[in-house]
Design a protein around this motif. Structure first.
Motif, PDB file in Angstrom:
ATOM      1  N   ASN A 399      -9.380   5.410   2.697  1.00  0.00           N
ATOM      2  CA  ASN A 399      -8.888   6.778   2.954  1.00  0.00           C
ATOM      3  C   ASN A 399      -9.138   7.718   1.780  1.00  0.00           C
ATOM      4  N   ARG A 425      -7.823  11.168   6.766  1.00  0.00           N
ATOM      5  CA  ARG A 425      -6.547  10.530   6.451  1.00  0.00           C
ATOM      6  C   ARG A 425      -5.590  10.586   7.622  1.00  0.00           C
ATOM      7  N   ARG A 426      -5.700  11.636   8.407  1.00  0.00           N
ATOM      8  CA  ARG A 426      -4.837  11.694   9.574  1.00  0.00           C
ATOM      9  C   ARG A 426      -5.145  10.552  10.528  1.00  0.00           C
ATOM     10  N   ILE A 430      -1.753   4.719   7.051  1.00  0.00           N
ATOM     11  CA  ILE A 430      -1.467   3.606   6.155  1.00  0.00           C
ATOM     12  C   ILE A 430       0.036   3.520   5.892  1.00  0.00           C
ATOM     13  N   GLN A 432       2.107   2.247   3.001  1.00  0.00           N
ATOM     14  CA  GLN A 432       1.780   1.855   1.639  1.00  0.00           C
ATOM     15  C   GLN A 432       2.726   0.803   1.099  1.00  0.00           C
ATOM     16  N   GLN A 433       2.206   0.125   0.081  1.00  0.00           N
ATOM     17  CA  GLN A 433       2.975  -0.959  -0.506  1.00  0.00           C
ATOM     18  C   GLN A 433       4.269  -0.442  -1.146  1.00  0.00           C
ATOM     19  N   ARG A 501       7.458   5.499  10.938  1.00  0.00           N
ATOM     20  CA  ARG A 501       6.658   6.684  10.661  1.00  0.00           C
ATOM     21  C   ARG A 501       5.237   6.530  11.186  1.00  0.00           C
ATOM     22  N   ILE A 502       4.643   5.384  10.964  1.00  0.00           N
ATOM     23  CA  ILE A 502       3.243   5.249  11.372  1.00  0.00           C
ATOM     24  C   ILE A 502       3.149   5.157  12.888  1.00  0.00           C
ATOM     25  N   PHE A 505       3.146   8.722  14.011  1.00  0.00           N
ATOM     26  CA  PHE A 505       1.892   9.435  13.765  1.00  0.00           C
ATOM     27  C   PHE A 505       0.739   8.878  14.585  1.00  0.00           C
TER      28      PHE A 505
ATOM     29  N   LYS B 211      -0.721  12.688   0.523  1.00  0.00           N
ATOM     30  CA  LYS B 211      -2.155  12.592   0.767  1.00  0.00           C
ATOM     31  C   LYS B 211      -2.445  11.683   1.951  1.00  0.00           C
ATOM     32  N   ALA B 212      -1.736  10.572   2.013  1.00  0.00           N
ATOM     33  CA  ALA B 212      -2.022   9.610   3.074  1.00  0.00           C
ATOM     34  C   ALA B 212      -1.781  10.214   4.450  1.00  0.00           C
ATOM     35  N   PHE B 213      -0.789  11.065   4.558  1.00  0.00           N
ATOM     36  CA  PHE B 213      -0.494  11.648   5.860  1.00  0.00           C
ATOM     37  C   PHE B 213      -1.007  13.080   5.976  1.00  0.00           C
ATOM     38  N   ALA B 214      -1.841  13.478   5.025  1.00  0.00           N
ATOM     39  CA  ALA B 214      -2.389  14.830   5.028  1.00  0.00           C
ATOM     40  C   ALA B 214      -1.301  15.870   5.205  1.00  0.00           C
TER      41      ALA B 214
END
Ligand SMILES: Nc1ncnc2c1ncn2[C@@H]1O[C@H](COP(=O)(O)OP(=O)(O)OP(=O)(O)O)[C@@H](O)[C@H]1O
Ligand SMILES: Nc1ncnc2c1ncn2[C@@H]1O[C@H](COP(=O)(O)OP(=O)(O)OP(=O)(O)O)[C@@H](O)[C@H]1O
Ligand SMILES: [Mg+2]
Ligand SMILES: [Mg+2]
Lengths: 579, 584
Positions: A399, A425-426, A430, A432-433, A501-502, A505, B211-214
């Motif tokens: 990304n 990125r959209r 991801i 994230q850790q 969240r993911i 999205f 950034k990851a989710f713009a």
């Protein structure tokens, strides 16, 4: 102590010849308002100047002259009314000027903030947040006085100065020229001051940023500090920075404490010289005493705006030091500057192709070496490997958090460097850790204020992520604030929100970087079912240490010391893991 | 002005600075009054016949000498008074920071980082300004007002003076009125500056997420809103602030009109001379400046007051140390177990208890694991052990001794703690590991790192132990961060190790190595580990299973499985298949 050198030390500030121009550029859109403020300032000033004149009329025409006393009252009242109107204008002028100053600063602030959003992560890695925060807040604030306290007054003072110069020249040219010999001296004083004060101000701003940085880290790590009883050590380090800040402060004070009286002394010298030579001229009969008297007054008046300017000079210097820092930040190159002709990305299928990718954070310290990897659309691939092997780094290339040094990475056959960064990125989502939650409500943390979901949709999505039940137990359910970084939730609960969240999205590609590391087996088991549903037919990359998580994948890859190997079955994996 | 009482101590300590500073200032004011007089002499001498050049030169030199004196005293007062303000800035910042360090975690749950930062910079700045220049202005104002009023009354006509000063009380009253709302508006400004700092600071911490989710545009909008709110709060301030100077001039002009009308009449009636009239007006204009100065003083002082109050509210926060006289020496019974006895705990503002009626024992010298579903209260158990929070009911005992009878520092000095989300400071790796033992030798540091199975990896990093890491360890991998935090907890071999989920980011083989290493620490170390992983649990001597803050089961792995404890089996079921695989 070796403590402070981690961060790339701040770049030495190069004198920026365009600095003033750049500062004025921000004032440009408001030049109308500033001009109006200037005009109002002059109007008010001229009213104040009119006062002695009125007095002259009163004396000449009424007290000594034949004027009626009733006339006098009328004159007084008229003047009173005019003056009051003038004061109303004064009020307006003040508000107009100060507001304009704030508007300009607001513009600068927003630009700086916007720029921060576009800086590459590699910059962020090496620059403490506190330093950048200081730019947006305190530095910008210092700048505001530049526009309100300096700009308009400067013009006014220069205007007055010019006026006085013209009058003096007309009155008596030789005496005027004599007085003006002090102008170069004043200039020299100002130049010396600037030269001395500038480093002090720069140092001051730098130390302020360090204070902010240290305080921010301290607050974030307070539990560790207290658990390890490091309150005193940390305090001593803070006090050390504070002391350096103080020393810079004191230096600046001392320089100014010499400069200001020096300006006064110059004025007195000018006065004495005038008295001497002027007195001689009077005695020689070359000029009438009245002219000398007027000159004495004018010297006072001449130095008043000069004093005003010099009194404000420290403000100006301080603003310059802040401006340097702000513009230096604005000059940092953005991450992958949008080149015209960037390809917009339509809904992607999810073919991922890493071809002979090499990557290092710092010059030749290879984190990924010659990694090639093909993932077909809809495939679920797991990446396992010891800690520090480069798993996170690998997905961070996809990304475009970082850029590969060699090789190419393609998405649906398109070079990712040529795609629109945000769009990419959209679509490549991801988890994230390290989990981050905003200090906002649960709802805002799930939708990130970027997606609108109905109540039912929210319920459905939280149910499928398994976060529904704990959210129901929160005092205000979805509207419960979660505290800074989500600190009022347990770590597992935070992670569940990140997973929710993911799902909200719903990106085309899923990347889960240790996304279930903080979940208990029971919760994970329930989650896996809904995740399996969500991932169905979607390209997914799963990074995990746990076998139970890896199990979700069609294929498992093994990354060790930056090199990728393919594994055919679990037996192999177990062998690898036991190595 | 009660707000400033906090600084009483400081003023006492530095009173001579202020007293001398004010004296230098008065000296300047006084000398300045001499110059016009000398100019008058000069004029008279110049116009006299015959002219005495020697006298003229003399006067001129006197003027110059006085000018030098003024410059010198100016330098001194600046150094003394403004210097004191800068010392104050440092003092207050140190004091506030020190205080913040002592505040318990519950305080940090209520307060935002960015806002605290704003207190440490912006508010302290405002306090400093209120005690520097404004003192100078105040002294100036008082001195000049006194002089002007004195001359008005004594040299001209007291009736005229009284009349001319009629507006003064009105001015005072309106100042009084304005300053109250000025105070509130300053408070608003400082608060919204805090919010601004907070937004910026949170955003920078969230940058990877952003950034990851713009989310850049979302964030820009959010920032634009707080920045606009800050701007608006300033606008509200200007609405009041803007009244000051016009008001002063307004009352000044009323005085002027009074003087013109009545003074004019007095001259015509022959009561006073024209010279008196002119002089009187001179004094009146002299008054304008101190009034302006008063306006500034009020402005500075109100801003300082507002900020001082904000700082005071932080300084008023209670530090965590309990009041009762705690035991300062480590009790002899160090071989005792730790007991949780009927503990109930609920966080401020939570709707449910995080721990309820919880009792269990952590045996001395063993490895106790604690597990349970997410949110079941594991971390809370650690927090109570660390005494970050105090339970509403029940107590924790070390043998028979209630834990809170030990002094906090003594107890914490016996602990090695690994927070669940590890926390790495922006410093070198060595400094992070020796965080609690700054005097530790390189050997000890490496030993701790080896125990945490990270030594080899550190050596492989560019820079090795001296490699500097980013804020919160961003330049390290997740597992590296975790193991460095672990090494930090292990250094110095504390008798109690509290490890909150220490292996969540570590691969299984590494984990096994670490556990074996910890076993080697022997019987002097009591270890409490929370974990979700069966591999970890299996290796513990005792497992405590929590369910929604209650004790669900306790025992070793085998015992729990044998007993078929539902709560435990449910947590293992899925992970157990891999054991089968291993066994195959
Ligand atoms: N921002 C960075 N700057 C410099 N080096 C970095 C950065 N991030 C990671 N590294 C280094 O790169 C290597 C790989 O890190 P990475 O985070 O990719 O590992 P990982 O496989 O995800 O490990 P883990 O399982 O522990 O999360 C590590 O040695 C780490 O120290
Ligand atoms: N500061 C807080 N304010 C209010 N509630 C809190 C706070 N901290 C934790 N809680 C709640 O207390 C409960 C227990 O939290 P705790 O962090 O102890 O769980 P945990 O067992 O450590 O979970 P995990 O496995 O996810 O780390 C959770 O329901 C959590 O939401
Ligand atoms: Mg990682
Ligand atoms: Mg926890």
């Amino acid at each position: 102590m070796h403590g402070h050198h981690y961060f790339h030390d701040e770049k030495p500030l190069k004198p920026d010849p365009r600095l003033l121009r750049r500062m004025f550029a921000y004032a440009r859109p408001y030049r109308g308002a500033l001009l109006l403020a200037l005009i109002l300032t002059m109007l008010v000033a001229s009213l104040q100047l009119a006062q002695p004149y009125i007095l002259k009329i009163v004396i000449d025409d009424y007290i000594l002259g034949p004027g009626e006393l009733s006339e006098l009252t009328r004159l007084a009242i008229t003047f009173f009314i005019v003056y009051s109107v003038g004061l109303a204008l004064y009020y307006l002028q003040f508000n107009l000027l100060m507001r304009t100053g704030q508007r300009i600063i607001n513009d600068i602030r927003r630009d700086v903030f916007a720029h921060l959003q576009e800086l590459p992560l590699s910059y962020m890695d090496h620059n403490p947040a506190g330093r950048m925060i200081t730019r947006v807040t305190n530095d910008a604030e210092t700048l505001s006085e530049m526009y309100t306290g300096f700009l308009v007054d400067l013009f006014r003072d220069l205007f007055i100065l010019t006026g006085i110069i013209v009058v003096m020249l007309q009155l008596h040219t030789p005496l005027a020229l004599l007085t003006f010999t002090f102008i170069p001296l004043v200039c020299v004083a100002i130049i010396i001051y600037r030269r001395k004060a500038q480093p002090a101000f720069r140092e001051l701003r730098r130390q302020l940023a360090r204070l902010n940085t240290f305080a921010a880290e301290n607050i974030a790590g307070i539990r560790v500090i207290q658990a390890f009883l490091q309150e005193n050590n940390r305090f001593n380090r803070f006090a050390g920075i504070n002391e350096e800040h103080f020393q810079a402060n004191l230096l600046e004070l001392k320089i100014f404490a010499v400069f200001r009286p020096a300006m006064d002394l110059l004025r007195s010298l000018a006065l004495a010289m005038l008295l001497w030579f002027g007195g001689a001229s009077v005695l020689a009969g070359a000029i009438p005493f009245g002219v000398l008297f007027a000159f004495i007054n004018y010297v006072e008046q001449f130095f008043r705006p000069l004093n005003d300017i010099s009194e404000r000079f420290s403000i100006f210097q301080s603003a310059l030091a802040s401006a340097e820092r702000i513009f230096q930040l604005l000059d940092e190159p953005k991450e992958g500057e949008t080149v015209p002709g960037k390809k917009p990305l339509h809904k992607i299928r999810g073919d991922i192709d890493f071809e002979r990718v090499w990557f290092a954070y710092e010059d030749e310290e290879w984190v990924l070496q010659d990694v090639s990897l093909q993932i077909k659309a809809g495939e679920k691939v797991a990446i396992a490997g010891p800690t520090g092997a480069g798993k996170t780094s690998l997905v961070n290339l996809l990304n475009r958090f970082y850029t590969a040094n060699r090789g190419s990475i393609r998405l649906d056959g398109l070079e990712i460097g040529e795609l629109d960064r945000q769009e990419l990125r959209r679509q490549v989502g991801i988890v994230q850790q390290d989990i981050f939650l905003f200090n906002a409500t649960v709802r805002e943390n799930i939708t990130l204020n970027a997606v609108n979901l109905s109540k039912d949709e929210l319920e459905a999505v939280t149910r499928s992520a398994g976060s529904y039940s704990f959210i129901q137990e929160l005092p205000q359910k979805l509207d419960t604030p979660v505290g800074e970084r989500g600190f009022t939730l347990s770590t597992g609960q935070r992670q569940l929100l990140a997973l929710t969240r993911i799902l909200v999205f719903n990106p085309a590609v899923f990347i889960l970087d240790e996304a279930t590391a903080h979940l208990d087996a029971h919760t994970e088991e329930m989650l896996q079912q809904s995740m399996a549903r969500a991932m169905h037919g979607r390209t997914s990359i799963i990074i995990a240490h746990r076998l139970s998580t890896l199990k979700m994948a069609d294929r498992i890859l093994f990354l060790r010391q930056g090199k990728l190997t393919q594994l055919d079955n679990f037996e192999h994996l177990l062998e690898e893991l036991q190595l | 002005m009660r707000e400033y009482l906090t600084l009483l101590d400081f003023f006492r300590r530095h009173r001579w600075r202020y007293i001398l500073g004010v004296m230098w200032l008065l000296a300047v004011d006084f000398l300045q009054m001499l110059i016009p007089r000398l100019l008058g002499f000069f004029t008279d001498q110049l116009l006299a016949t015959p002219v005495n050049i020697g006298q003229l030169r003399h006067t001129l030199l006197l003027i110059l000498a006085i000018a030098v004196g003024i410059a010198f005293f100016r330098y001194l007062w600046r150094l003394y008074i403004m210097g004191a303000a800068r010392i104050l800035e440092k003092y207050l910042r140190d004091r506030l920071f020190k205080h913040l360090q002592q505040l318990p975690p519950s305080f940090y749950l209520r307060n935002k980082t960015g806002e605290l930062m704003a207190h440490l910079t912006n508010d302290i700045n405002a306090v400093r300004n209120s005690l520097g220049l404004s003192i100078v202005l105040l002294v100036d104002a008082v001195f000049l007002t006194a002089m002007a009023v004195f001359f008005m009354f004594t040299t001209v006509d007291y009736r005229l003076a009284l009349l001319a000063l009629i507006p003064l009380p009105f001015l005072a009253v309106s100042f009084q009125q304005l300053s109250q709302s000025l105070y509130h508006r300053f408070l608003g400004v400082q608060e919204s500056f805090g919010a601004l700092t907070e937004t910026a600071q949170e955003n920078l911490n969230a940058l990877r997420l952003v950034k990851a989710f713009a989310l850049e545009d979302v964030e820009k909008n959010r920032f634009a809103r707080t920045a606009a709110a800050y701007m608006e709060s300033n606008f509200r301030l200007y609405k009041i602030w803007g009244f000051y100077n016009p008001l002063i001039l307004f009352f000044g002009i009323i005085s002027f009109i009074i003087v013109v009308i009545f003074g004019g009449r007095l001259v015509i009636e022959g009561e006073i001379s024209i010279g008196d009239f002119v002089a009187f007006n001179g004094y009146l204009t002299l008054l304008a400046w101190p009034m302006m100065a008063a306006g500034w003083v009020i402005n500075f002082a109100q801003r300082g007051r507002a900020s001082m109050e904000r700082i005071n509210s932080l300084l008023r926060e209670e530090t965590g140390e309990p009041a009762k006289e705690p035991c300062q020496t480590w009790p002899a019974s160090t071989k005792d177990d730790l007991h949780f006895s009927n503990i109930t705990f609920r966080y401020d503002g939570a709707r449910i208890d995080s721990l309820s009626e919880l009792s269990f024992t952590i045996p001395r010298g063993q490895i106790t694991a604690i597990t349970g579903q997410i949110g079941s209260g594991k971390t809370t158990v650690f927090y109570l052990l660390l005494r970050f929070f105090t339970p509403q009911q029940g107590e924790i005992l070390l043998g028979n001794l209630p834990l809170d009878h030990l002094s906090l520092n003594l107890w914490r000095s016996k602990l090695g703690y690994l927070p669940q989300d590890g926390f790495i400071f922006a410093d070198s790796i060595a400094a992070n590991i020796s965080f609690a033992h700054t005097e530790a030798s390189q050997y000890e540091i490496e030993e701790a790192a080896s125990l945490a199975a990270i030594h080899k990896e550190i050596m492989a990093l560019p820079g090795g132990y001296e490699a500097q890491v980013g804020e919160r360890g961003v330049t390290l991998s997740g597992g590296q961060q975790q193991r460095i935090s672990l090494a930090r907890a292990l250094l110095g071999r504390p008798p109690f190790l509290l490890l909150d989920d220490p292996f969540s980011a570590v691969d299984v083989p590494t984990e096994e190595r670490i556990i074996a290493n910890m076993r080697s620490l022997g019987k002097d170390t009591t270890i409490l580990i929370s974990s979700h992983r069966v591999q970890t649990l299996k290796r513990a001597d005792k497992i405590i299973v929590l369910d929604k803050g209650r004790l669900a089961a306790a025992g070793s792995h085998d015992e729990l499985l044998q007993r078929g404890e539902e709560s435990y089996v449910r947590l293992c079921r899925q992970q157990l298949w891999q054991e089968k695989l291993e066994e195959d």
